[in-house]
Design an enzyme around this catalytic site. Structure first.
Site, mmCIF file in Angstrom:
data_model
loop_
_atom_site.group_PDB
_atom_site.id
_atom_site.type_symbol
_atom_site.label_atom_id
_atom_site.label_comp_id
_atom_site.label_asym_id
_atom_site.label_seq_id
_atom_site.Cartn_x
_atom_site.Cartn_y
_atom_site.Cartn_z
ATOM 1 N N LYS A 1 5.087 -36.428 -12.141
ATOM 2 C CA LYS A 1 4.557 -36.837 -10.836
ATOM 3 C C LYS A 1 3.107 -37.303 -10.957
ATOM 4 C CE LYS A 1 8.004 -36.091 -7.997
ATOM 5 N NZ LYS A 1 8.619 -37.201 -7.265
ATOM 6 N N CYS B 1 14.346 -29.805 -10.449
ATOM 7 C CA CYS B 1 12.912 -29.512 -10.380
ATOM 8 C C CYS B 1 12.601 -28.040 -10.593
ATOM 9 C CB CYS B 1 12.353 -29.941 -9.037
ATOM 10 S SG CYS B 1 12.810 -31.603 -8.595
ATOM 11 N N SER C 1 17.853 -46.792 -6.334
ATOM 12 C CA SER C 1 17.509 -46.829 -4.917
ATOM 13 C C SER C 1 16.069 -47.329 -4.796
ATOM 14 C CB SER C 1 17.621 -45.428 -4.329
ATOM 15 O OG SER C 1 16.896 -45.369 -3.126
ATOM 16 N N GLU D 1 1.845 -49.833 -8.173
ATOM 17 C CA GLU D 1 2.670 -50.376 -7.082
ATOM 18 C C GLU D 1 2.921 -49.349 -5.987
ATOM 19 O OE1 GLU D 1 3.765 -49.651 -10.093
ATOM 20 O OE2 GLU D 1 5.872 -49.036 -10.126
ATOM 21 N N GLU E 1 17.581 -43.239 2.118
ATOM 22 C CA GLU E 1 18.486 -43.439 0.993
ATOM 23 C C GLU E 1 19.937 -43.431 1.462
ATOM 24 O OE1 GLU E 1 17.087 -42.102 -3.123
ATOM 25 O OE2 GLU E 1 18.692 -40.706 -2.696
ATOM 26 N N CYS F 1 14.221 -40.189 -7.068
ATOM 27 C CA CYS F 1 13.216 -39.154 -6.767
ATOM 28 C C CYS F 1 12.500 -38.672 -8.012
ATOM 29 C CB CYS F 1 13.878 -37.945 -6.133
ATOM 30 S SG CYS F 1 14.873 -38.333 -4.728
ATOM 31 N N GLU G 1 3.482 -40.755 -11.847
ATOM 32 C CA GLU G 1 3.990 -41.511 -10.698
ATOM 33 C C GLU G 1 2.864 -41.809 -9.705
ATOM 34 O OE1 GLU G 1 7.878 -40.897 -8.034
ATOM 35 O OE2 GLU G 1 6.262 -39.573 -7.476
ATOM 36 N N GLU H 1 20.566 -46.667 2.983
ATOM 37 C CA GLU H 1 20.657 -47.674 1.927
ATOM 38 C C GLU H 1 22.032 -47.624 1.255
ATOM 39 O OE1 GLU H 1 17.730 -47.203 -1.160
ATOM 40 O OE2 GLU H 1 18.400 -48.991 -2.225
#
Lengths: 573, 160
Positions: free
Chosen positions: A357, A502, A318, A365, A278, A298, A360, A281
């Site tokens: 999560k 978190c 990102s 994908e 990141e 994230c 996720e 990037e």
């Protein structure tokens, strides 16, 4: 200062205090149910009623301002009777299956019934049959257990700005549901689980995968590996009656091995890897004219939020996968090759402070060969259950260290669990990437703490960046609206779905007050402070991974395994 | 597609409306469309910047809103006090049994829907039933059944 008299004793209250705040500060306990710390009172449940001299009826202390000379009584027979009746009425159409309930023994309604001396069912109301909503991969709603306190609705609207749920119909037919009462999976719910944290009963819970993991652990021929997120080790101790903010990282790793996981990896390792990708990037975008501001990616609740509410901002996200998915991808490729295991025989489990999560991990994908990279996601609460079911007491174990090749972590990777942590870690490494020298002081105090929005201007060599850190999507929405209205001084923005990051995730131990959340946060910063390695770019195992496998940050292989793209999502919103 | 344009037209009439216009807008949509569709909720949500769940919550709070399209024959049963005393509940039950739907629903073939109102202002004729604007006075169970059966047979005849 206001002088008030409570139960014959004199106490003082601050100007603007509610009666409840004044009483709490003086150490006088008043039971509450619909009260939410730090938010405007709704006064819906009447649990906190007290007697005020001169008032015609009982007063809800949560929503009534304290006044000079007030004479309050908190435990007269009239008050106690009123509270008891409220609980009895709530129980009149509540299921009696506490033994089998996920919140049995850990339920606010059960506790209030006990504290108020409810010993038998007084009212027998008609039970409304309503189906459980099991459509979501992350959350389960059981409307029959709902007592309509409205906390989930308020959190979803006021904290997260999502409003996936609301009160539907009216009177005795009222229930809490989504638009057109469809499943959570097709609603605008972002799976953050903040509603679970505030739910007083078993009406809202995470979708549990403990049974599936137990079954996997006992399937011959399967290699079951586990990763654990940075924010888990500083909160799971609470499930075993330790003080909030106690870090039991090593003991938890030892416990995971006792449960039967073949390898224990630290997600903070891929947090370090995330920083490498990141950070690179960001530098590439900032120097090469890419889309700015760049948002971190994230937090899976945030990603879904962007996909459905701000699809025009998808290019600003990102492309880095989250640390969980990076670890998942590496386990089923690099690790599988290295250990010569067929990826199909690896079952990859992750322990996360997060319910989103779970969603996720199931994103198509983010898997490979029609299988998920992460097979099961357990929340901190579910890990505690797994420990209890298997008879493992982590507090009694000797600390152990996680396994290579994904075991080493820096302090920067660990503070990912707190709001501002990703930014702090990124600045530490980006500064090095740009200037070639290290920051003088690694501690960036401006980015720490529980504030919803924190900003900082960073200078590294010739590049100057505006950085912002927001936690909770209500705050994110505010900032996005500012940017859409023309604000252009920000280039890098960290977004965490849950307030505080978190450490306050939807999968964390229940009933944590603000002090507990702060304790978890300072525990992470303490670990970082004490860490021998404090920057991601010096993590030797990350370096080795690049040398042996990935090449360099943003290489072709990195793009294949560690990056992804998101698309607009249509939901009824 | 016609349903969509009708909703759009209603919203065009409320260009700079804020959330306080929600109920009038929903009422206009129901007048135009006969019911509040999912698409309508979604469009109103975007138009007023109010979450869809909130709009559904408000709409379900009031009895006046329907969430299924009206049938070709809309049967409204009066459930006011006078009609109740004169037995409108059994008339409603008979209609529900004959059409195998509940009040607020529409039959699968789209022919019939049942609605309930609190008073039609024709208490002297209680119990009153209204089918597509036509009043039927002093309804008994048999009368109700006959009304529906007649409509059903005429529809069958037309279908042939």
């Amino acid at each position: 200062m206001l002088n008030i008299e409570v139960n014959g004793r004199k106490i003082t209250a601050k100007e603007g205090d509610t009666i409840l705040q004044a009483l709490t500060r003086a150490g006088i306990k008043v039971p509450t149910l619909c009260y939410l710390e730090g938010m405007l009172p709704s006064g819906a449940c009447r649990m906190c009623v007290v007697e005020v001299a001169g008032a015609p009826s009982l007063i809800p202390s949560c929503s009534f301002p304290a006044a000079e000379g007030m004479k309050i009584k908190t435990n007269t027979p009239q008050v106690l009777e009123a509270r008891k009746t409220i609980v009895e009425l709530l129980l009149s159409n509540h299921p009696d299956d506490c033994l089998y309930c996920i919140r049995g023994g850990d339920c606010d309604l059960q506790r209030l019934a006990k504290e108020n001396g409810v010993r038998h069912r007084v009212f027998r109301g008609a039970r409304t049959k309503r189906a459980k909503d099991v459509s979501s991969p992350a959350l389960v709603r059981d409307p029959e257990k709902c007592i309509l306190c409205g906390k989930c609705v308020r959190v979803c609207e006021e904290v997260q700005g999502v409003s996936a749920i609301d009160f539907i119909q009216r009177g005795s037919n009222t229930f809490i549901g989504t638009a057109y009462n469809s499943g959570l999976n097709v609603s605008s719910c972002i799976n953050c689980g903040q509603c679970v944290l505030v739910c007083p009963t078993g009406a809202l819970a995470e979708r549990s995968y403990v049974d599936e993991v137990l079954k996997a652990l006992n399937t011959p021929g399967k290699t079951v590996v586990v990763q654990h997120a940075p924010a888990v080790s500083v909160s799971i101790a609470e499930e075993f009656n330790m003080k909030p903010g106690t870090d039991i990282d090593g003991k938890m790793v030892a416990g995971l091995r006792r449960v039967g996981f073949k390898k224990v990896f630290d997600t903070s390792f891929t947090a370090d890897l995330t920083i490498m990708e990141e950070g690179s990037e960001l530098v590439k975008r900032a120097t090469g004219g890419g889309v700015l501001p760049m948002f971190t990616s994230c937090s899976p609740g945030w990603i879904k939020f962007v996909e459905q509410f701000y699809p025009e901002l998808i290019p600003n996200l990102s492309t880095c996968k989250s640390p969980q998915q990076m670890m998942g991808a590496l386990i089923k490729t690099f690790f599988a090759q290295r250990e010569k295991i067929n990826p199909a025989d690896i079952i990859s489990v992750s322990i996360m402070p997060c319910t989103a999560k779970k969603f996720e991990a199931a994103r198509p994908e983010l898997g490979r060969d029609y299988a998920s990279d992460v097979d099961y996601v357990l929340t901190t609460r579910e890990l505690a259950e797994l420990f209890r079911v298997t008879g493992v007491d982590p507090s009694a174990l000797e600390p152990e260290t996680p396994d290579t090749p994904f075991g080493e972590r820096s302090g920067a990777g660990k503070i990912f669990g707190a709001s501002g942590g990703v930014m702090e870690a990124a600045i530490r490494s980006a500064y090095f990437l740009i200037t070639g020298s290290e920051l003088k002081d690694y501690n960036i105090q401006e980015l720490r703490g529980m504030k919803g929005c924190k900003e900082l201007r960073v200078k590294a060599g010739k590049i100057e960046l505006g950085a912002a850190v927001v936690s909770s999507l209500g705050q994110a929405r505010k900032l996005i609206e500012e940017i859409k209205a023309g604000r252009s001084d920000l280039q890098f923005i960290e977004v965490m779905t849950c307030p505080g990051g978190c450490i306050n995730g939807g999968g964390q131990p229940l009933r944590a007050n603000m002090d507990a959340i702060k304790a978890r946060m300072s525990a992470l910063h303490q670990i970082d402070k004490d860490a021998p390695l404090r920057v991601s770019h010096k993590n030797t195992q990350v370096k080795r991974l690049y040398e042996e496998f990935l090449g360099a940050p943003l290489s072709h292989k990195s793009h294949e395994l560690l990056h992804t793209h998101y698309t607009k999502r249509d939901v009824l919103r | 597609m016609t349903a969509k344009t009708k909703v759009d037209k209603v919203l065009e009439g409320h260009k700079f409306a804020k959330r306080d216009k929600l109920i009038p807008i929903l009422q206009e949509i129901q007048t135009a469309d006969g019911y509040i569709s999912k698409e309508a909720v979604s469009k109103v949500a975007q138009h007023l910047s109010v979450p869809a769940s909130k709009i559904y919550g408000v709409a379900t709070f009031y009895n006046q809103f329907r969430f299924k399209p009206l049938g070709k024959y809309h049967v409204t049963v009066c459930r006011g006090t006078a009609c109740h005393v004169k037995g409108s509940l059994s008339a409603l039950k008979i209609a529900e049994d004959a059409l195998k739907i509940k009040a607020g629903d529409t039959t699968r073939d789209g022919l019939f829907s049942i609605g309930v109102v609190v008073c039609m202002g024709a208490c002297g004729l209680a119990p009153v039933v209204n089918i597509n604007g036509e009043f039927h006075a002093k309804i008994t169970g048999t009368k109700m059944k006959n009304l529906i059966d007649t409509l059903k047979t005429s529809e069958k005849a037309n279908a042939k």
